[in-house]
Scaffold this motif. Sequence first.
Motif, PDB file in Angstrom:
ATOM      1  N   GLY A  86      32.235  50.189  38.043  1.00 23.85           N
ATOM      2  CA  GLY A  86      31.153  49.699  36.947  1.00 23.85           C
ATOM      3  C   GLY A  86      32.265  49.353  36.510  1.00 23.85           C
ATOM      4  N   ASP A  87      33.341  49.098  36.596  1.00 26.40           N
ATOM      5  CA  ASP A  87      34.581  48.266  35.815  1.00 26.40           C
ATOM      6  C   ASP A  87      34.663  47.254  36.906  1.00 26.40           C
ATOM      7  N   GLU A  88      35.134  46.639  36.437  1.00 24.72           N
ATOM      8  CA  GLU A  88      35.598  44.518  37.087  1.00 24.72           C
ATOM      9  C   GLU A  88      36.908  44.218  36.910  1.00 24.72           C
ATOM     10  N   TYR A 138      26.489  46.518  27.091  1.00 25.11           N
ATOM     11  CA  TYR A 138      26.722  47.524  28.379  1.00 25.11           C
ATOM     12  C   TYR A 138      25.658  46.754  29.382  1.00 25.11           C
ATOM     13  N   HIS A 139      25.358  45.246  28.726  1.00 20.19           N
ATOM     14  CA  HIS A 139      24.762  44.225  30.001  1.00 20.19           C
ATOM     15  C   HIS A 139      25.767  43.956  31.389  1.00 20.19           C
ATOM     16  N   PHE A 140      26.877  44.345  31.116  1.00 19.12           N
ATOM     17  CA  PHE A 140      28.186  43.450  31.517  1.00 19.12           C
ATOM     18  C   PHE A 140      29.213  44.680  31.767  1.00 19.12           C
ATOM     19  N   ALA A 141      29.683  44.699  33.402  1.00 17.32           N
ATOM     20  CA  ALA A 141      31.013  45.218  33.572  1.00 17.32           C
ATOM     21  C   ALA A 141      31.800  45.419  32.448  1.00 17.32           C
ATOM     22  N   LYS A 142      32.596  46.104  32.625  1.00 18.09           N
ATOM     23  CA  LYS A 142      33.792  46.142  31.788  1.00 18.09           C
ATOM     24  C   LYS A 142      35.233  45.834  32.641  1.00 18.09           C
ATOM     25  N   THR A 143      36.005  44.482  31.702  1.00 16.80           N
ATOM     26  CA  THR A 143      36.745  44.024  32.812  1.00 16.80           C
ATOM     27  C   THR A 143      37.916  44.790  32.704  1.00 16.80           C
ATOM     28  N   ARG A 144      38.503  45.167  33.779  1.00 15.67           N
ATOM     29  CA  ARG A 144      39.663  45.873  33.368  1.00 15.67           C
ATOM     30  C   ARG A 144      41.313  45.503  33.391  1.00 15.67           C
ATOM     31  N   LEU A 145      41.107  44.348  34.816  1.00 13.74           N
ATOM     32  CA  LEU A 145      42.393  44.168  35.154  1.00 13.74           C
ATOM     33  C   LEU A 145      42.171  42.399  35.896  1.00 13.74           C
ATOM     34  N   ILE A 146      43.690  42.962  35.362  1.00  9.57           N
ATOM     35  CA  ILE A 146      43.771  40.851  35.906  1.00  9.57           C
ATOM     36  C   ILE A 146      44.488  41.125  36.816  1.00  9.57           C
ATOM     37  N   CYS A 147      44.388  40.161  38.824  1.00  8.56           N
ATOM     38  CA  CYS A 147      45.067  40.492  39.967  1.00  8.56           C
ATOM     39  C   CYS A 147      45.766  38.800  40.331  1.00  8.56           C
ATOM     40  N   LEU A 148      46.957  39.085  40.250  1.00  7.14           N
ATOM     41  CA  LEU A 148      47.573  37.938  40.146  1.00  7.14           C
ATOM     42  C   LEU A 148      48.728  37.879  41.811  1.00  7.14           C
ATOM     43  N   GLU A 149      49.022  36.856  42.357  1.00  6.43           N
ATOM     44  CA  GLU A 149      49.971  37.226  43.296  1.00  6.43           C
ATOM     45  C   GLU A 149      50.676  35.939  43.802  1.00  6.43           C
ATOM     46  N   ASN A 150      51.746  36.161  43.753  1.00  6.75           N
ATOM     47  CA  ASN A 150      53.060  35.888  44.420  1.00  6.75           C
ATOM     48  C   ASN A 150      53.733  36.246  45.818  1.00  6.75           C
ATOM     49  N   THR A 151      54.226  35.688  46.527  1.00  4.36           N
ATOM     50  CA  THR A 151      53.869  33.820  46.577  1.00  4.36           C
ATOM     51  C   THR A 151      52.358  33.957  46.438  1.00  4.36           C
ATOM     52  N   GLN A 152      51.219  32.695  45.718  1.00  3.43           N
ATOM     53  CA  GLN A 152      50.369  32.581  46.411  1.00  3.43           C
ATOM     54  C   GLN A 152      49.706  31.543  47.634  1.00  3.43           C
ATOM     55  N   GLY A 153      49.550  31.788  48.858  1.00  2.00           N
ATOM     56  CA  GLY A 153      50.140  30.426  49.526  1.00  2.00           C
ATOM     57  C   GLY A 153      51.116  29.998  50.065  1.00  2.00           C
ATOM     58  N   MET A 174      43.790  44.668  28.536  1.00  2.00           N
ATOM     59  CA  MET A 174      43.447  44.525  30.133  1.00  2.00           C
ATOM     60  C   MET A 174      45.360  45.248  31.064  1.00  2.00           C
ATOM     61  N   ARG A 175      44.703  45.812  31.848  1.00  4.57           N
ATOM     62  CA  ARG A 175      46.479  45.462  32.555  1.00  4.57           C
ATOM     63  C   ARG A 175      46.411  44.253  33.883  1.00  4.57           C
ATOM     64  N   VAL A 176      47.333  44.117  34.430  1.00  2.97           N
ATOM     65  CA  VAL A 176      47.596  43.045  35.449  1.00  2.97           C
ATOM     66  C   VAL A 176      48.755  44.224  36.536  1.00  2.97           C
ATOM     67  N   HIS A 177      48.019  43.492  37.591  1.00  3.66           N
ATOM     68  CA  HIS A 177      48.650  43.810  38.926  1.00  3.66           C
ATOM     69  C   HIS A 177      48.794  42.995  39.537  1.00  3.66           C
ATOM     70  N   LEU A 178      50.097  43.450  40.171  1.00  2.00           N
ATOM     71  CA  LEU A 178      50.636  41.948  41.075  1.00  2.00           C
ATOM     72  C   LEU A 178      50.746  42.346  42.664  1.00  2.00           C
ATOM     73  N   ASP A 179      49.578  42.027  43.621  1.00  2.00           N
ATOM     74  CA  ASP A 179      49.389  41.568  45.044  1.00  2.00           C
ATOM     75  C   ASP A 179      51.055  41.064  45.284  1.00  2.00           C
ATOM     76  N   GLY A 180      52.288  41.347  45.723  1.00  2.00           N
ATOM     77  CA  GLY A 180      53.329  40.833  45.373  1.00  2.00           C
ATOM     78  C   GLY A 180      54.011  41.296  46.938  1.00  2.00           C
TER      79      GLY A 180
END
Length: 338
Positions: A86-88, A138-153, A174-180
């Motif tokens: 239920g998180d986002e 409670y109408h909404f998902a809980k926004t937990r995480l920001i996902c970034l990308e580096n490099t991106q394209g 919130m938390r931050v995850h990097l797809d590196g």
Amino acid sequence: MTDHGRSLKRDGRAVDLRSDTVTKPSAAMRDAMVSAEVGDDVYGEDPTVNRLESECATLLGLEAGLFVPSGTQSNLAALLAHCGRGDEYIAGQDAHTYRFEGGGAAVFGGIQPQPLPFQDDGTLDLREIEAAIKPDDYHFAKTRLICLENTQGGKALDPAYFARVRRLADQRGMRVHLDGARLFNAVVALGRSPSDFGQYCDSVSVCLSKGLGAPAGSVLCGGSGFVKAARRWRKVLGGGMRQAGVLAAAGLHALTHHIDRLADDHRRANVLAQGLRRKGLSAQQHTNMVFVEGLDTASMVAHMQKGGVRVSGIRWVVHLDVDDDDIHHVVDVAGALA
């Protein structure tokens, strides 16, 4: 076809630009794999895996690391460790974590993605991120995480951008995850250190089997509590390996010998883009990637294949198995497309 083109066909070689995942382990990397000291990694007893995890975490300025079979599993374990059902998570519309990982976060974790468009420089607009964060209702998902990308394209994002995202994440809890997956390309292109990026992230996934040339594996790094949770998810996802030091040795060799040489890939990609433009083609270069636009993709792929060059679309990727002669050959073959 040029003399060089004929020689390529005569010795059976093909230039493969589909991705930097197609690289073969070097002779020195194979030697490291053969001589690797191993143990049962599920028990935490593989010394080579333990060393790889520690060295990656140290490079990124984070506490701990976890060796996993693939970048997709690494990102998925991160999402599962950071978010509950239920998180986002917020990610780019074309981000690997959203578009190219089979919907794993939704399938395994009941985690909802919130995609946003990437800006031209590969970033997510901070105002759009903030606007996408759901209210505590409670109408909404809980926004937990920001996902970034580096490099991106292929575009390298500067640490200053990560600092701004970190401030926003802290303000909103919130938390931050990097797809590196190609973070080391950004490190080399910008002349920075991995920790310049890691310091702003709660977790970072780095891929060993792309530009670094290892045959398999990624390392997921973060705080010790996070890695403990991700290790459990690795087991659930079937990623617990036994004498995995054979693969980890390849990763260690790559970290020692294949980071600085990424500059050669960037240089060759630039030479390729310039050569294609001289032939009248539209080509844009970002780190080790060249984007060839304005052509019918199927015809382009078929033409390049006949000339001994493998491409899968408009993105042509330079890697450690591509040399200067190969670049000249690719330009020669592509010239007929103009």
